[in-house]
Design a protein around this motif. Structure first.
Motif, mmCIF file in Angstrom:
data_model
loop_
_atom_site.group_PDB
_atom_site.id
_atom_site.type_symbol
_atom_site.label_atom_id
_atom_site.label_comp_id
_atom_site.label_asym_id
_atom_site.label_seq_id
_atom_site.Cartn_x
_atom_site.Cartn_y
_atom_site.Cartn_z
ATOM 1 N N ILE A 154 0.833 -1.201 0.000
ATOM 2 C CA ILE A 154 0.000 0.000 0.000
ATOM 3 C C ILE A 154 0.868 1.251 0.000
ATOM 4 O O ILE A 154 0.629 2.205 -0.764
ATOM 5 N N VAL A 170 -8.107 -0.289 -3.647
ATOM 6 C CA VAL A 170 -7.891 -1.711 -3.378
ATOM 7 C C VAL A 170 -9.181 -2.475 -3.585
ATOM 8 O O VAL A 170 -10.264 -2.004 -3.191
ATOM 9 N N CYS A 205 -6.520 -0.074 4.731
ATOM 10 C CA CYS A 205 -6.952 0.953 3.785
ATOM 11 C C CYS A 205 -7.539 2.151 4.514
ATOM 12 O O CYS A 205 -7.267 3.309 4.159
ATOM 13 N N VAL A 210 -7.022 5.064 1.915
ATOM 14 C CA VAL A 210 -7.166 4.493 0.570
ATOM 15 C C VAL A 210 -8.537 3.853 0.429
ATOM 16 O O VAL A 210 -9.018 3.174 1.348
ATOM 17 N N TYR A 212 -11.358 1.270 -0.423
ATOM 18 C CA TYR A 212 -11.469 -0.192 -0.431
ATOM 19 C C TYR A 212 -12.804 -0.558 -1.059
ATOM 20 O O TYR A 212 -13.858 -0.122 -0.594
#
Length: 258
Positions: A154, A170, A205, A210, A212
């Motif tokens: 990541i 992701v 995440c 980030v 997901y």
């Protein structure tokens, strides 16, 4: 059809019985807890510095990292979900997508880390995706090792976008236990383990900021819809990959606006 850089040949991930099979790895040692051969962590460190060139306003470099689910075991490269996503983006907003895929069937987090180090990485990426972990789970590898390696992947994915976390996303691990092939194993136990892996991914995440995307429930439709699988009755067909893209495309387009 735009630029494509597939980097590895296709090998059925279920046939990857050992952690080192199918890829030349650096120095290994044996993990005293699991008995598995492990790559020396020092040899897996990424470069601290990555140079970036300005993105072309009319095109975008997209890096898709993963395993058999990303390289598309059993389907044509044009039928993989990264290429279907490329087509969807181009059709909807007219942005030229240059897709690079770093993936191999049977690949674990550790092997993906090494593959990235050995690949022809471009100067900049406007979008990076990551889908990895099924082979860690299938081979019975330590979940703590997976967590450490996933964090490394990541962090590297974020670095590839010049630290723009909004350009990284992701996908959850599909549930192979729901397939006819998976029914020959302890599918109940494997389903629980896959959920555990996905929960770790989701937490990481969230901590990293980030996005997901959960496509696991779609993958479980394969238990009653054979058309969602290729002939091996294990890997997704183009039809399933398209369902993934249909689910995430709006959010991915929103990312490109930032």
């Amino acid at each position: 059809m735009k630029k494509l850089i597939p980097l590895f040949s296709l090998v059925l991930f279920i046939l990857s019985c050992t952690e080192n099979e199918g890829i030349e790895l650096p120095t290994v040692s044996t993990d005293p807890l699991s008995g598995l051969n492990l790559i020396d962590n020092d040899s897996l460190s990424f470069s601290d510095s990555v140079s970036f060139a300005p993105l072309d306003r009319d095109s975008l470099n997209y890096l898709a990292l993963g395993d058999s689910y990303t390289i598309g075991q059993g389907v044509q490269i044009t039928e993989t979900w990264p290429k279907l996503l490329e087509n969807a983006i181009e059709n909807k907003i007219g942005l030229e997508i240059n897709t690079q895929i770093i993936a191999e069937s049977g690949m674990t987090t550790k092997e993906l880390i090494y593959a990235i180090k050995e690949s022809n990485i471009l100067e900049s990426y406007g979008l990076v995706s990551l889908l990895i972990g099924v082979n860690n789970q299938f081979r019975g590898m330590k979940i703590d090792h997976f967590r450490e390696e996933f964090i490394q992947l990541i962090d590297q994915s974020i670095a590839f976008t010049n630290n723009n976390v909004n350009r990284v996303f992701v996908l959850s691990i599909p549930d192979w236990s729901a397939t006819p092939f998976g029914q020959s194993f302890d599918f109940r136990s494997n389903r629980i383990e896959i959920d555990k892996f996905n929960n770790i991914i989701k937490i990481i995440c969230s901590e990293k900021g980030v996005d997901y995307f959960d496509i696991t429930e779609i993958s479980r439709l394969a238990s009653s819809q054979s058309s969602l699988l290729v002939e091996d009755q294990l890997h997704p067909s183009k039809k399933m990959y398209q369902l993934w893209v249909d689910q995430i495309i709006k959010d991915v387009l929103d990312k490109l606006g930032n």
